[in-house]
Design a protein around this motif. Structure first.
Motif, PDB file in Angstrom:
ATOM      1  N   ILE A 486      20.989  51.223  64.431  1.00  0.00           N
ATOM      2  CA  ILE A 486      20.464  50.198  65.346  1.00  0.00           C
ATOM      3  C   ILE A 486      19.089  50.589  65.853  1.00  0.00           C
ATOM      4  N   LEU A 487      18.896  51.862  66.144  1.00  0.00           N
ATOM      5  CA  LEU A 487      17.575  52.323  66.563  1.00  0.00           C
ATOM      6  C   LEU A 487      16.544  52.131  65.458  1.00  0.00           C
ATOM      7  N   ASP A 488      16.996  52.261  64.218  1.00  0.00           N
ATOM      8  CA  ASP A 488      16.096  52.092  63.071  1.00  0.00           C
ATOM      9  C   ASP A 488      15.904  50.621  62.692  1.00  0.00           C
ATOM     10  N   GLY A 489      16.528  49.703  63.432  1.00  0.00           N
ATOM     11  CA  GLY A 489      16.385  48.272  63.135  1.00  0.00           C
ATOM     12  C   GLY A 489      17.244  47.799  61.985  1.00  0.00           C
ATOM     13  N   MET A 490      18.291  48.542  61.651  1.00  0.00           N
ATOM     14  CA  MET A 490      19.154  48.192  60.530  1.00  0.00           C
ATOM     15  C   MET A 490      20.365  47.396  61.007  1.00  0.00           C
ATOM     16  N   LEU A 491      20.634  46.286  60.346  1.00  0.00           N
ATOM     17  CA  LEU A 491      21.864  45.534  60.557  1.00  0.00           C
ATOM     18  C   LEU A 491      22.570  45.499  59.209  1.00  0.00           C
ATOM     19  N   LYS A 492      23.663  46.224  59.082  1.00  0.00           N
ATOM     20  CA  LYS A 492      24.339  46.386  57.800  1.00  0.00           C
ATOM     21  C   LYS A 492      25.605  45.542  57.750  1.00  0.00           C
ATOM     22  N   VAL A 493      25.722  44.785  56.680  1.00  0.00           N
ATOM     23  CA  VAL A 493      26.903  43.953  56.455  1.00  0.00           C
ATOM     24  C   VAL A 493      27.520  44.371  55.124  1.00  0.00           C
ATOM     25  N   THR A 494      28.807  44.581  55.101  1.00  0.00           N
ATOM     26  CA  THR A 494      29.528  44.911  53.870  1.00  0.00           C
ATOM     27  C   THR A 494      30.417  43.733  53.495  1.00  0.00           C
ATOM     28  N   VAL A 495      30.264  43.266  52.271  1.00  0.00           N
ATOM     29  CA  VAL A 495      31.062  42.142  51.779  1.00  0.00           C
ATOM     30  C   VAL A 495      31.849  42.608  50.560  1.00  0.00           C
ATOM     31  N   LEU A 496      33.148  42.463  50.609  1.00  0.00           N
ATOM     32  CA  LEU A 496      34.013  42.774  49.473  1.00  0.00           C
ATOM     33  C   LEU A 496      34.525  41.469  48.892  1.00  0.00           C
ATOM     34  N   VAL A 497      34.425  41.321  47.579  1.00  0.00           N
ATOM     35  CA  VAL A 497      34.897  40.102  46.929  1.00  0.00           C
ATOM     36  C   VAL A 497      35.737  40.464  45.708  1.00  0.00           C
ATOM     37  N   ALA A 498      36.797  39.711  45.488  1.00  0.00           N
ATOM     38  CA  ALA A 498      37.638  39.860  44.300  1.00  0.00           C
ATOM     39  C   ALA A 498      37.275  38.741  43.336  1.00  0.00           C
ATOM     40  N   LEU A 499      36.465  39.069  42.342  1.00  0.00           N
ATOM     41  CA  LEU A 499      35.996  38.052  41.401  1.00  0.00           C
ATOM     42  C   LEU A 499      37.027  37.815  40.310  1.00  0.00           C
ATOM     43  N   SER A 500      37.143  36.577  39.880  1.00  0.00           N
ATOM     44  CA  SER A 500      38.101  36.246  38.818  1.00  0.00           C
ATOM     45  C   SER A 500      37.528  36.649  37.463  1.00  0.00           C
ATOM     46  N   ARG A 501      38.380  37.199  36.637  1.00  0.00           N
ATOM     47  CA  ARG A 501      37.993  37.627  35.300  1.00  0.00           C
ATOM     48  C   ARG A 501      38.730  36.808  34.255  1.00  0.00           C
ATOM     49  N   PRO A 502      38.089  36.572  33.101  1.00  0.00           N
ATOM     50  CA  PRO A 502      38.734  35.723  32.088  1.00  0.00           C
ATOM     51  C   PRO A 502      39.909  36.425  31.410  1.00  0.00           C
ATOM     52  N   ALA A 503      40.871  35.638  30.962  1.00  0.00           N
ATOM     53  CA  ALA A 503      41.984  36.169  30.173  1.00  0.00           C
ATOM     54  C   ALA A 503      41.511  36.281  28.730  1.00  0.00           C
ATOM     55  N   GLU A 504      40.835  37.373  28.449  1.00  0.00           N
ATOM     56  CA  GLU A 504      40.221  37.534  27.131  1.00  0.00           C
ATOM     57  C   GLU A 504      41.258  37.813  26.050  1.00  0.00           C
ATOM     58  N   PHE A 505      42.290  38.553  26.401  1.00  0.00           N
ATOM     59  CA  PHE A 505      43.339  38.894  25.438  1.00  0.00           C
ATOM     60  C   PHE A 505      44.687  38.416  26.006  1.00  0.00           C
ATOM     61  N   ILE A 506      45.304  37.464  25.364  1.00  0.00           N
ATOM     62  CA  ILE A 506      46.602  36.945  25.803  1.00  0.00           C
ATOM     63  C   ILE A 506      47.681  37.517  24.894  1.00  0.00           C
ATOM     64  N   GLU A 507      48.589  38.250  25.471  1.00  0.00           N
ATOM     65  CA  GLU A 507      49.662  38.887  24.704  1.00  0.00           C
ATOM     66  C   GLU A 507      50.984  38.205  25.016  1.00  0.00           C
ATOM     67  N   ILE A 508      51.656  37.732  23.990  1.00  0.00           N
ATOM     68  CA  ILE A 508      52.971  37.094  24.132  1.00  0.00           C
ATOM     69  C   ILE A 508      53.981  37.954  23.385  1.00  0.00           C
ATOM     70  N   THR A 509      54.975  38.446  24.077  1.00  0.00           N
ATOM     71  CA  THR A 509      55.976  39.331  23.485  1.00  0.00           C
ATOM     72  C   THR A 509      57.226  38.539  23.113  1.00  0.00           C
ATOM     73  N   PHE A 510      57.664  38.710  21.889  1.00  0.00           N
ATOM     74  CA  PHE A 510      58.895  38.090  21.411  1.00  0.00           C
ATOM     75  C   PHE A 510      59.919  39.180  21.106  1.00  0.00           C
ATOM     76  N   GLN A 511      61.155  38.910  21.464  1.00  0.00           N
ATOM     77  CA  GLN A 511      62.225  39.859  21.193  1.00  0.00           C
ATOM     78  C   GLN A 511      63.526  39.082  20.974  1.00  0.00           C
ATOM     79  N   GLN A 512      64.303  39.510  20.028  1.00  0.00           N
ATOM     80  CA  GLN A 512      65.574  38.849  19.781  1.00  0.00           C
ATOM     81  C   GLN A 512      66.585  39.209  20.862  1.00  0.00           C
ATOM     82  N   GLN A 513      67.463  38.266  21.178  1.00  0.00           N
ATOM     83  CA  GLN A 513      68.548  38.546  22.103  1.00  0.00           C
ATOM     84  C   GLN A 513      69.884  38.262  21.427  1.00  0.00           C
ATOM     85  N   MET A 514      70.915  38.813  21.978  1.00  0.00           N
ATOM     86  CA  MET A 514      72.261  38.610  21.424  1.00  0.00           C
ATOM     87  C   MET A 514      72.681  37.155  21.594  1.00  0.00           C
ATOM     88  N   GLN A 515      73.427  36.650  20.608  1.00  0.00           N
ATOM     89  CA  GLN A 515      73.960  35.298  20.701  1.00  0.00           C
ATOM     90  C   GLN A 515      74.949  35.214  21.857  1.00  0.00           C
TER      91      GLN A 515
END
Length: 517
Positions: A486-515
């Protein structure tokens, strides 16, 4: 509140709400290159950033397309010239020269005469793909040589402009490869080190060639360096477009008209037409390049139509020229895609899995295996592929910056969203410079930024089920500042943001189940 000295009733108005943060524009590319002219009602626009919003405005201020010319050369002569320049054996050089058309038992190539000016047709590709408002910096005319210092000076012009958010230089592809790389490095420096609020869209030099044969991808990665890679994206390969139409071309695009006449007459003389028809057609062929024309001669437009109808070889040559002129670097088209996606979905949507308009096909077909090295590499310089899929057309199939191995900035939409947030908040916070550095100012700034980020979160620009999960704003003594700050004339603001990221790789798992029944 002032000091009252006269008895009476005084009205005092107080602001109930903090200032608002206005979201800055995100899709305003700046194009740098050569144009036919550059003037606005007699006032020169050379080396000035001029804002336009349509192709008609571009033509009004910067003129029409370049008069690109090609020389017809027999393939043996072209191979000999190539062997002389590169020191290769004539046989090897002949094998490396691809024929454009054949006449009789000989094959011919169309060799570009002078420089290839990409800007005009690139602007058409930009507007065809959703482009809107943009800036154009003309650094010279079609009679000038394409030079790196002039294009570099065009980048410097943008230092005075705050609105552009992208930098595109299609004419860089006409430079020598070392100059092209140096210019691209200058664009990276401008975007990531000097301005820090814009994004460069780069083309791969010789990107119309197979990467395995030409080594164009390897050279691009090796020479580009490592500075400011998160402020740029590159696309491969070049595009076969439908921008130039057959009606835009004629025999004026062939520099050696005498050779054209020779080939066309040989075709007519060897045809099965009767002598009268041959004489009539040969008379029209003789009119090519004749100026001024007599009253009995056809105009250039009519002559072009006649020759197209009666001379298959002429039509074939014009088609070959059209294919060459329609081979364009993808950067301008991608600038249009960025604009379209920003306007329809928001800057936080990755500009990928989007089809390209006015594009027939990529110049090189890429397989899944070939794209693996483009998209994910140990060097980290990801290059986005443009691919054709059956039933879907030509799609943009990559959304990474050149800093592809960075978990912070490996996606284009993440970097561009952060640029938008930073610029919007920076411009709004300028109103509080020299305000008292006290709690009331801190609360106002925090409220202003929080309101803005809440609106972005509601539109899907930030990830999180609640605003508290999506962002955080911190300011105050003991939280982001010390008494010394404050003596140095500084006003500091911290902003945290959670940016959305693309689903570049979509993995679909298939597995057999018992009848079960």
């Amino acid at each position: 509140m002032g000091q009252y000295k006269t008895p009476g009733v005084y009205i005092v108005e107080k602001s109930a709400f903090p200032n608002s943060v206005v979201e800055v524009a995100t899709a305003v590319p700046a194009f740098i290159g050569y144009t036919e002219r550059a003037n606005n009602k007699g006032k020169s626009l050379l080396n000035k950033a001029w804002r336009i919003s349509s192709m008609s405005e571009f033509i009004s201020f910067f003129g029409g397309p370049p008069k690109t010319q090609y020389q017809i050369s027999e393939i043996a002569a072209a191979a000999a010239a190539k062997a002389g320049k590169g020191g290769a054996a004539p046989a090897a050089a002949a094998a490396a020269v691809e024929s454009d058309f054949a006449s009789g038992d000989k094959e011919y190539v169309l060799e570009l005469q002078g420089a290839r000016y990409f800007l005009y047709h690139s602007m058409m590709l930009f507007f065809q793909n959703g482009g809107g408002a943009c800036y154009v910096v003309s650094v010279g005319g079609y009679t000038d040589n394409i030079e790196k210092p002039k294009l570099n000076a065009g980048i410097d012009v943008l230092l005075k402009e705050q609105e552009p958010t992208m930098v595109v230089i299609p004419d860089a592809m006409s430079l020598a490869e070392p100059d092209c790389i140096a210019l691209q490095q200058a664009a990276l420096s401008h975007c990531g080190q000097v301005m820090k609020n814009r994004f460069a869209i780069l083309d791969v030099f010789d990107g119309y060639k197979e990467a395995q044969d030409s080594g164009c991808i390897e050279k691009f990665r090796n020479d580009l360096g490592t500075n400011s890679l998160d402020f740029a994206a590159a696309y491969y390969p070049w595009l076969n477009t439908s921008i130039v139409q057959t009606g835009d071309l004629n025999f004026a695009n062939i520099s050696n008209a005498d050779k054209l006449q020779e080939l066309l007459k040989a075709e007519v003389d060897g045809s099965e037409l009767d002598d009268k028809k041959k004489t009539e057609i040969n008379g029209k062929i003789a009119e090519i390049g004749v100026t001024p024309k007599t009253a009995t001669m056809s105009t250039d437009v009519d002559l072009h139509k006649i020759l197209t109808a009666v001379c298959p070889l002429y039509k074939s040559i014009i088609e070959s020229i059209k294919l060459k002129l329609n081979l364009l670097p993808p950067s301008a088209g991608m600038a249009g895609v960025y604009t379209m996606v920003d306007n329809s979905r928001g800057v936080w949507k990755a500009p990928a899995n989007v089809s390209l308009n006015a594009v027939i096909s990529p110049a090189v077909e890429i397989t899944n295996a070939q794209q693996e090295d483009l998209n994910v590499t140990t060097a980290g310089k990801s290059i986005n592929a443009i691919r054709t899929f059956i039933g879907e057309g030509t799609l943009v199939w990559g959304a990474r910056t050149l800093d592809g191995n960075s978990l912070d900035w490996n996606y284009i939409n993440v970097r561009r969203t952060m640029i938008m947030l930073e610029e919007s908040i920076r411009l709004a916070t300028k109103a509080y410079v020299f305000e008292p550095n006290v709690s009331s100012t801190w609360v106002t700034i925090k409220s202003m930024i929080s309101n803005f980020l809440t609106s972005i979160w509601k539109r899907g620009g930030l990830a999180g089920a609640t605003p508290e999960d999506a962002f955080g704003v911190f300011v105050g003594l003991g939280e982001t500042m010390t008494p010394q700050d404050i003596l140095d004339g500084m006003l500091k603001v911290t902003v945290l943001v959670a940016l959305s990221r693309p689903a570049e790789f979509i993995e679909i798992t298939f597995q057999q189940q018992m009848q079960k029944s």
